[in-house]
Design an enzyme around this catalytic site. Structure first.
Site, PDB file in Angstrom:
ATOM      1  N   HIS A 121      -3.421  -5.286   0.231  1.00 30.00           N
ATOM      2  CA  HIS A 121      -2.944  -5.725   1.546  1.00 30.00           C
ATOM      3  C   HIS A 121      -3.067  -7.243   1.701  1.00 30.00           C
ATOM      4  O   HIS A 121      -4.127  -7.750   2.083  1.00 30.00           O
ATOM      5  CB  HIS A 121      -3.770  -5.072   2.659  1.00 30.00           C
ATOM      6  CG  HIS A 121      -3.496  -3.626   2.871  1.00 30.00           C
ATOM      7  ND1 HIS A 121      -2.611  -3.166   3.821  1.00 30.00           N
ATOM      8  CD2 HIS A 121      -4.003  -2.524   2.261  1.00 30.00           C
ATOM      9  CE1 HIS A 121      -2.578  -1.846   3.786  1.00 30.00           C
ATOM     10  NE2 HIS A 121      -3.415  -1.432   2.850  1.00 30.00           N
ATOM     11  N   CYS A 150       0.835  -1.211   0.000  1.00 30.34           N
ATOM     12  CA  CYS A 150       0.000   0.000   0.000  1.00 30.34           C
ATOM     13  C   CYS A 150       0.871   1.263   0.000  1.00 30.34           C
ATOM     14  O   CYS A 150       1.462   1.593  -1.017  1.00 30.34           O
ATOM     15  CB  CYS A 150      -0.988  -0.032   1.158  1.00 30.34           C
ATOM     16  SG  CYS A 150      -2.343   1.167   0.973  1.00 30.34           S
ATOM     17  N   GLU A 186      -1.802  -8.996   4.059  1.00 31.67           N
ATOM     18  CA  GLU A 186      -1.799  -9.352   5.491  1.00 31.67           C
ATOM     19  C   GLU A 186      -3.169  -9.249   6.152  1.00 31.67           C
ATOM     20  O   GLU A 186      -3.433  -9.887   7.177  1.00 31.67           O
ATOM     21  CB  GLU A 186      -0.785  -8.472   6.238  1.00 31.67           C
ATOM     22  CG  GLU A 186      -1.258  -7.095   6.675  1.00 31.67           C
ATOM     23  CD  GLU A 186      -1.479  -6.103   5.536  1.00 31.67           C
ATOM     24  OE1 GLU A 186      -2.105  -5.050   5.775  1.00 31.67           O
ATOM     25  OE2 GLU A 186      -1.030  -6.377   4.393  1.00 31.67           O
TER      26      GLU A 186
END
Length: 355
Positions: free
Chosen positions: A250, A138, A252
């Site tokens: 993202h 990001c 994660e």
């Protein structure tokens, strides 16, 4: 893929394969040496505009730490006000760096100033056969773009905040470092099911990328995505020569963030995607052999010395680590030093008596 791009990928693969083989007794390169105790640095950033309540002005979202730990790495926080000398010293002890998402300036923030030195060192090291991977997510993707493009004009406003999107893979994505080993079922999932978590207002559009020679010379585009207004932007890219990797999305969040008002996929294949992407980066870090001067210095810098705060329910993160705004904190753990010494005494006692 152009001949030049294929050449650079082949050269990087050859570099990785040859750089970490040691000769056997007959002088043959037969023993593959990997670092199976990798330590990855994660860049901290200002908490000035964040909603969680803390007197400490810097933070790292705990999801990034868990993301790396889930693939067998340990983490060292990187202060955003390190001097150049401190940055060089830290660089020599870690095996890769993750630039996380966030909301700080791409040029003037501490994140960016320390980050640029790290990227300079990573390139210089690679030129001297010292493989050091960096990954941006990001904000980190945007930072790696600005660093290479040489201008913030590489970024454009997009309507891509709080949305899950598909990946439109490049024709040659299977030849990439990131996606070459991705299972077919995950490729199909990512390309057909909106599942990548996007939380960004700025992007590198395909048009901007193609018009910037620095970008086209440096990066291969592996996937694109489309915002709510139909604007196509770069969602995954990697260096043609240098081990720079970046996702605007993202990976994660699928596994480690749970805000119900945020668009994040938690289905099984989304979780598998998180694990696949973290495995890719940590396996790259295993190719680096930087290390601390001693076990004691290593243990003093690890993230385990700090306790995350629970911030779920009123912030976008379930947990965050918070830090002081001074590199004087560098090498000074937040837990009691007597506890550290006691733990080491018990560890030594165990090693003495174990069979």
């Amino acid at each position: 893929m152009t001949f030049s791009a294929k050449f650079f990928i082949a050269l990087q693969t050859l570099y990785v394969c040859r750089a970490f083989y040691l000769p056997d007794k007959e002088g043959n390169e037969s023993q593959n040496i990997l670092n199976n105790r990798p330590i990855i640095g994660v860049m901290m950033q200002s908490a000035k505009d964040m909603s969680f309540n803390t007197t400490k002005p810097n933070y790292i979202a705990a999801s990034y730490i868990k993301y790396l730990e889930s693939s067998g790495a340990r983490v060292v926080p990187i202060w955003n006000d390190l001097t150049e000398r401190e940055t060089v010293k830290l660089f020599k002890t870690i095996n890769g760096v993750l630039f996380p998402g966030g909301d700080v300036d791409w040029v003037h923030s501490g994140y960016a100033k320390v980050g640029r030195k790290i990227l300079d060192l990573a390139k210089e090291s690679f030129d001297h056969r010292d493989y050091f991977p960096v990954w941006g997510i990001c904000l980190g993707h945007e930072f790696l773009s600005v660093y290479v493009a040489g201008t913030t004009n590489i970024l454009s406003k997009t309507d891509s905040e709080n949305i899950t999107l598909t990946l439109d893979f490049a024709d040659d994505y299977k030849e990439s470092q990131i996606f070459q080993n991705m299972p077919t079922e995950l490729e199909e999932f990512l390309s057909t099911v909106p599942s990548t978590a996007n939380f960004h207002d700025w992007s590198v559009t395909v048009k901007s990328f193609n018009e910037n020679k620095n970008m086209t010379d440096f990066y291969n585009v592996l996937s694109t995505s489309v915002d709510r207004n139909g604007i196509e932007f770069i969602s995954t890219m990697e260096g043609k020569y240098y081990p720079f990797f970046a996702t605007q999305w993202h990976p994660e969040k699928n596994s480690f963030e749970w805000d119900p008002v945020r668009n994040m996929s938690h289905v099984a294949k989304a979780i598998q995607t998180t694990q696949y992407m973290s495995n890719v980066f940590v396996n790259k870090a295993r190719l680096n052999h930087h290390k601390f001067e001693s076990t004691e210095k290593e243990e003093a810098e690890l993230i385990y010395n700090y306790n995350p705060l629970y911030t779920g329910g009123y912030t976008v993160f379930e947990q965050v680590y918070v830090f002081s705004n001074s590199s004087a904190s560098y090498s000074q753990p937040s837990i009691n030093s007597d506890s550290v010494q006691h733990a080491r005494w018990l560890k030594g006692l165990y090693n003495f008596y174990k069979v």
